[in-house]
Design a protein around this motif. Sequence first.
Motif, PDB file in Angstrom:
ATOM      1  N   SER A   1       0.757  -1.205   0.009  1.00 26.59           N
ATOM      2  CA  SER A   1       0.060   0.093  -0.037  1.00 26.59           C
ATOM      3  C   SER A   1       0.806   1.436   0.134  1.00 26.59           C
ATOM      4  O   SER A   1       1.970   1.154   0.047  1.00 26.59           O
ATOM      5  CB  SER A   1      -0.967   0.050   1.243  1.00 26.59           C
ATOM      6  N   GLY A   2       0.275   2.405  -0.057  1.00 28.92           N
ATOM      7  CA  GLY A   2       0.842   3.904  -0.399  1.00 28.92           C
ATOM      8  C   GLY A   2       0.797   4.421   1.171  1.00 28.92           C
ATOM      9  O   GLY A   2       0.389   4.089   2.029  1.00 28.92           O
ATOM     10  N   LEU A   3       1.465   5.538   0.819  1.00 35.40           N
ATOM     11  CA  LEU A   3       1.569   6.522   1.883  1.00 35.40           C
ATOM     12  C   LEU A   3       0.386   6.808   2.978  1.00 35.40           C
ATOM     13  O   LEU A   3      -0.644   6.890   2.316  1.00 35.40           O
ATOM     14  CB  LEU A   3       1.751   8.130   1.512  1.00 35.40           C
ATOM     15  N   THR A   4       0.405   6.580   3.981  1.00 37.81           N
ATOM     16  CA  THR A   4      -0.722   6.852   5.186  1.00 37.81           C
ATOM     17  C   THR A   4      -1.582   5.675   5.309  1.00 37.81           C
ATOM     18  O   THR A   4      -2.499   5.430   6.297  1.00 37.81           O
ATOM     19  CB  THR A   4      -1.636   8.074   4.773  1.00 37.81           C
ATOM     20  N   CYS A   5      -1.415   4.588   4.615  1.00 38.33           N
ATOM     21  CA  CYS A   5      -2.151   3.314   4.767  1.00 38.33           C
ATOM     22  C   CYS A   5      -1.748   2.368   5.866  1.00 38.33           C
ATOM     23  O   CYS A   5      -0.479   2.575   6.343  1.00 38.33           O
ATOM     24  CB  CYS A   5      -1.983   2.801   3.389  1.00 38.33           C
ATOM     25  N   THR A   6      -2.567   1.478   6.298  1.00 38.61           N
ATOM     26  CA  THR A   6      -2.357   0.408   7.253  1.00 38.61           C
ATOM     27  C   THR A   6      -2.796  -0.788   6.178  1.00 38.61           C
ATOM     28  O   THR A   6      -2.974  -0.636   5.084  1.00 38.61           O
ATOM     29  CB  THR A   6      -3.194   0.314   8.420  1.00 38.61           C
TER      30      THR A   6
ATOM     31  N   PRO B   1       2.441   4.103  -9.560  1.00 37.29           N
ATOM     32  CA  PRO B   1       3.778   4.162  -8.518  1.00 37.29           C
ATOM     33  C   PRO B   1       4.532   5.461  -8.697  1.00 37.29           C
ATOM     34  O   PRO B   1       4.505   6.297  -9.860  1.00 37.29           O
ATOM     35  CB  PRO B   1       4.435   3.033  -9.277  1.00 37.29           C
ATOM     36  N   ILE B   2       5.078   5.738  -7.501  1.00 37.37           N
ATOM     37  CA  ILE B   2       6.250   6.613  -7.653  1.00 37.37           C
ATOM     38  C   ILE B   2       7.281   6.097  -8.375  1.00 37.37           C
ATOM     39  O   ILE B   2       8.187   5.508  -7.928  1.00 37.37           O
ATOM     40  CB  ILE B   2       6.443   7.211  -5.962  1.00 37.37           C
ATOM     41  N   SER B   3       7.371   6.593  -9.552  1.00 37.24           N
ATOM     42  CA  SER B   3       8.418   5.734 -10.512  1.00 37.24           C
ATOM     43  C   SER B   3       9.695   5.994 -10.286  1.00 37.24           C
ATOM     44  O   SER B   3      10.414   5.250 -10.781  1.00 37.24           O
ATOM     45  CB  SER B   3       7.834   5.674 -11.888  1.00 37.24           C
TER      46      SER B   3
ATOM     47  N   HIS C   1       0.503   0.386  -4.755  1.00 37.06           N
ATOM     48  CA  HIS C   1       0.016   1.548  -5.168  1.00 37.06           C
ATOM     49  C   HIS C   1       0.882   2.637  -4.839  1.00 37.06           C
ATOM     50  O   HIS C   1       1.373   2.641  -3.557  1.00 37.06           O
ATOM     51  CB  HIS C   1      -1.317   1.695  -4.551  1.00 37.06           C
ATOM     52  N   SER C   2       1.316   3.520  -5.341  1.00 36.72           N
ATOM     53  CA  SER C   2       1.741   4.895  -5.260  1.00 36.72           C
ATOM     54  C   SER C   2       3.191   4.288  -4.683  1.00 36.72           C
ATOM     55  O   SER C   2       4.099   3.823  -5.333  1.00 36.72           O
ATOM     56  CB  SER C   2       1.128   5.564  -4.645  1.00 36.72           C
ATOM     57  N   MET C   3       3.574   4.609  -3.333  1.00 36.68           N
ATOM     58  CA  MET C   3       4.780   4.277  -2.599  1.00 36.68           C
ATOM     59  C   MET C   3       4.810   2.875  -2.875  1.00 36.68           C
ATOM     60  O   MET C   3       6.043   2.318  -2.911  1.00 36.68           O
ATOM     61  CB  MET C   3       4.637   4.822  -0.981  1.00 36.68           C
TER      62      MET C   3
ATOM     63  N   ASP D   1      -8.320   9.330 -10.711  1.00 33.11           N
ATOM     64  CA  ASP D   1      -7.648   9.974 -10.074  1.00 33.11           C
ATOM     65  C   ASP D   1      -6.643   9.041  -9.026  1.00 33.11           C
ATOM     66  O   ASP D   1      -6.272   7.913  -9.834  1.00 33.11           O
ATOM     67  CB  ASP D   1      -8.521  10.658  -8.740  1.00 33.11           C
ATOM     68  N   HIS D   2      -5.984   9.414  -7.991  1.00 35.83           N
ATOM     69  CA  HIS D   2      -4.945   8.715  -7.230  1.00 35.83           C
ATOM     70  C   HIS D   2      -5.560   7.586  -6.146  1.00 35.83           C
ATOM     71  O   HIS D   2      -5.004   6.964  -5.364  1.00 35.83           O
ATOM     72  CB  HIS D   2      -4.191   9.592  -6.480  1.00 35.83           C
ATOM     73  N   SER D   3      -6.880   7.614  -6.375  1.00 36.41           N
ATOM     74  CA  SER D   3      -7.714   6.993  -4.998  1.00 36.41           C
ATOM     75  C   SER D   3      -7.931   5.463  -4.951  1.00 36.41           C
ATOM     76  O   SER D   3      -7.550   4.921  -6.171  1.00 36.41           O
ATOM     77  CB  SER D   3      -9.103   7.675  -4.943  1.00 36.41           C
ATOM     78  N   TYR D   4      -8.432   5.088  -4.187  1.00 37.93           N
ATOM     79  CA  TYR D   4      -8.936   3.475  -4.142  1.00 37.93           C
ATOM     80  C   TYR D   4      -9.879   3.212  -5.082  1.00 37.93           C
ATOM     81  O   TYR D   4     -10.078   2.021  -5.411  1.00 37.93           O
ATOM     82  CB  TYR D   4      -9.116   2.830  -2.910  1.00 37.93           C
ATOM     83  N   PHE D   5     -10.706   4.200  -5.565  1.00 42.59           N
ATOM     84  CA  PHE D   5     -11.676   4.009  -6.553  1.00 42.59           C
ATOM     85  C   PHE D   5     -11.138   3.762  -7.824  1.00 42.59           C
ATOM     86  O   PHE D   5     -11.613   2.952  -8.611  1.00 42.59           O
ATOM     87  CB  PHE D   5     -12.641   5.560  -6.790  1.00 42.59           C
TER      88      PHE D   5
HETATM   89  N1  LIG Z   1      -2.676  12.928   2.804  1.00 43.91           N
HETATM   90  C1  LIG Z   1      -2.109  12.983   1.716  1.00 43.91           C
HETATM   91  C2  LIG Z   1      -2.243  12.135   0.814  1.00 43.91           C
HETATM   92  C3  LIG Z   1      -2.209  10.678   1.134  1.00 43.91           C
HETATM   93  C4  LIG Z   1      -2.683   9.830   0.103  1.00 43.91           C
HETATM   94  O1  LIG Z   1      -3.341  10.305  -0.938  1.00 43.91           O
HETATM   95  N2  LIG Z   1      -2.010   8.438   0.167  1.00 43.91           N
HETATM   96  C5  LIG Z   1      -2.617   7.608  -0.943  1.00 43.91           C
HETATM   97  C6  LIG Z   1      -1.404   7.099  -1.309  1.00 43.91           C
HETATM   98  S1  LIG Z   1      -0.165   8.044  -1.669  1.00 43.91           S
HETATM   99  C7  LIG Z   1       1.330   7.357  -2.260  1.00 43.91           C
HETATM  100  O2  LIG Z   1       1.714   6.617  -1.679  1.00 43.91           O
HETATM  101  C8  LIG Z   1      -3.618   6.324  -0.178  1.00 43.91           C
HETATM  102  O3  LIG Z   1      -3.492   5.223  -0.410  1.00 43.91           O
HETATM  103  N3  LIG Z   1      -4.520   6.869   0.795  1.00 43.91           N
HETATM  104  C9  LIG Z   1      -5.134   6.033   1.666  1.00 43.91           C
HETATM  105  C10 LIG Z   1      -6.497   5.780   1.010  1.00 43.91           C
HETATM  106  O4  LIG Z   1      -7.415   4.902   1.458  1.00 43.91           O
HETATM  107  O5  LIG Z   1      -7.003   6.461  -0.126  1.00 43.91           O
HETATM  108  C11 LIG Z   1      -2.345  14.467   1.207  1.00 43.91           C
HETATM  109  O6  LIG Z   1      -3.470  15.093   1.517  1.00 43.91           O
HETATM  110  O7  LIG Z   1      -1.595  14.942   0.167  1.00 43.91           O
END
Ligand SMILES: N[C@@H](CCC(=O)N[C@@H](CSC=O)C(=O)NCC(=O)O)C(=O)O
Length: 314
Positions: free
Chosen positions: A84-89, A206-208, A180-182, A291-295
Motif C-alpha cells: 500500500s501507499g502513504l498513510t495506509c495500514t 507508482p512513484i516511478s 499503489h503509489s509508494m 485519480d489517485h484514489s482507491y476508486f
Molecule cells: N494525505 C496526503 C495524501 C495521502 C494519500 O493520498 N495516500 C494514498 C497513497 S499516496 C502514495 O503513496 C492512499 O493510498 N491513501 C489511503 C486511501 O485509502 O486513499 C495528502 O493529502 O496529500
Amino acid sequence: MLFGRLGVQSCKLGNNYKFLSQKVFYRSARKMAKITEESCNKMFKGFQKVFSHESSELKCTMKFGVFIPSEAEDKKVPVLYWLSGLTCTEQNFVTKAGAQRVAAEKGLIIVAPDTSPRNVNIEGEDESYDFGSGAGFYVDATEEKWKTNYRMYSYVTKELPEIINSNFNTIPDKMSIFGHSMGGHGALICAMKNPGKYQSVSAFAPISNPVKAPWGIKAFGGYLGSDQSKWLEYDATELAKKYNGPPLNILVDQGSADNFYIQGQLLPDNLVAGCAANNVPIVLRIQDGYDHSYFFIATFVEEHINHHAKYLCQ
Ligand SMILES: N[C@@H](CCC(=O)N[C@@H](CSC=O)C(=O)NCC(=O)O)C(=O)O
C-alpha cells in the motif's frame, strides 16, 4: 523436529493460528512463525483475515491482511503480495480495493502488510504523512535514527514470505507482487532487485522515479542519508536500466486526472524510458479521468489480478 495438526480452516479469533485446512500438516517447529488472528470474515467462500506478529526485522508488532481462498483448504496455492501507499495500514486494501472476489475465483492468496513499523518510539516518527509511520517506502534505512526499525524492504521480501509460507497452504516459489503509489514503487523494486523471485509485477500510479520526486527525495534523504548514489539502489527507473534476469511482466496503470501525477510526484514516463533503454518490456496504460484514489484501484484491480494469474496459475 516435526509436528502435525489436524484442523478446519475457520475463524479463530484471539488465538495463535495453527490450523490451516482439513489436511494434516507437518512443519518444522523452527520455521513456524507465531501469528495471532485479529479478525476473520468469510468472503466469497474464502476468509479475509488480519493477523499480528512480532517482526524480527522491524522490532515491533506488525499486522497484515490475508485473503485465503477456499482452494487453500486442500491444495497449495500461489501468493500475490500487495504493498500500500502513504498513510495506509493493512486495512486500506482489505476494505477498499474489492480484490477478494477475483482472488477467490483465481484461487490466490493475497497478502497486504502495513506500510511501516509502528510505535517504535523514534522522535518525529508520527510528525508527517510522508515520512516515518505509514511511509516506510520499502527500503532498509541506513541512517542511525531509523536503521534499527525501518527495514521494510527486508520485511516484505524475506520475513513476510517466510511467515506466509510457514503458516498458510502456499506454493512458496509461486509469488507475484503489486501495489499503489509508494507501494507500487515498492513492488517494482522488490521484483527488480530479486530477479526470478516474483513471477510478475504490477503497479497503480507508482512513484516511478523517487530520486527525482519530492516524496522520494524527502524519504530517501531521511532513511538513506545524503549520499544520493545510495538512493539509486532503491529507484525503480534506475534499477530498470540495469535489470538482468527473467521477464518481469510489468503492468502499470496511471490515472490521467491524478493530482500527484500532474504535480510530478509519479513520473511514469521516466520508468518507461528506463525500461526501454534496457529492453525491459513494460505496459503503461494512461487511464482517462481517473485519480489517485482507491476508486481507481477498485476499477482496475480485477485486470491486475488477472495479469498475475496468467503467470501464477498455469
Ligand atoms: N494525505 C496526503 C495524501 C495521502 C494519500 O493520498 N495516500 C494514498 C497513497 S499516496 C502514495 O503513496 C492512499 O493510498 N491513501 C489511503 C486511501 O485509502 O486513499 C495528502 O493529502 O496529500
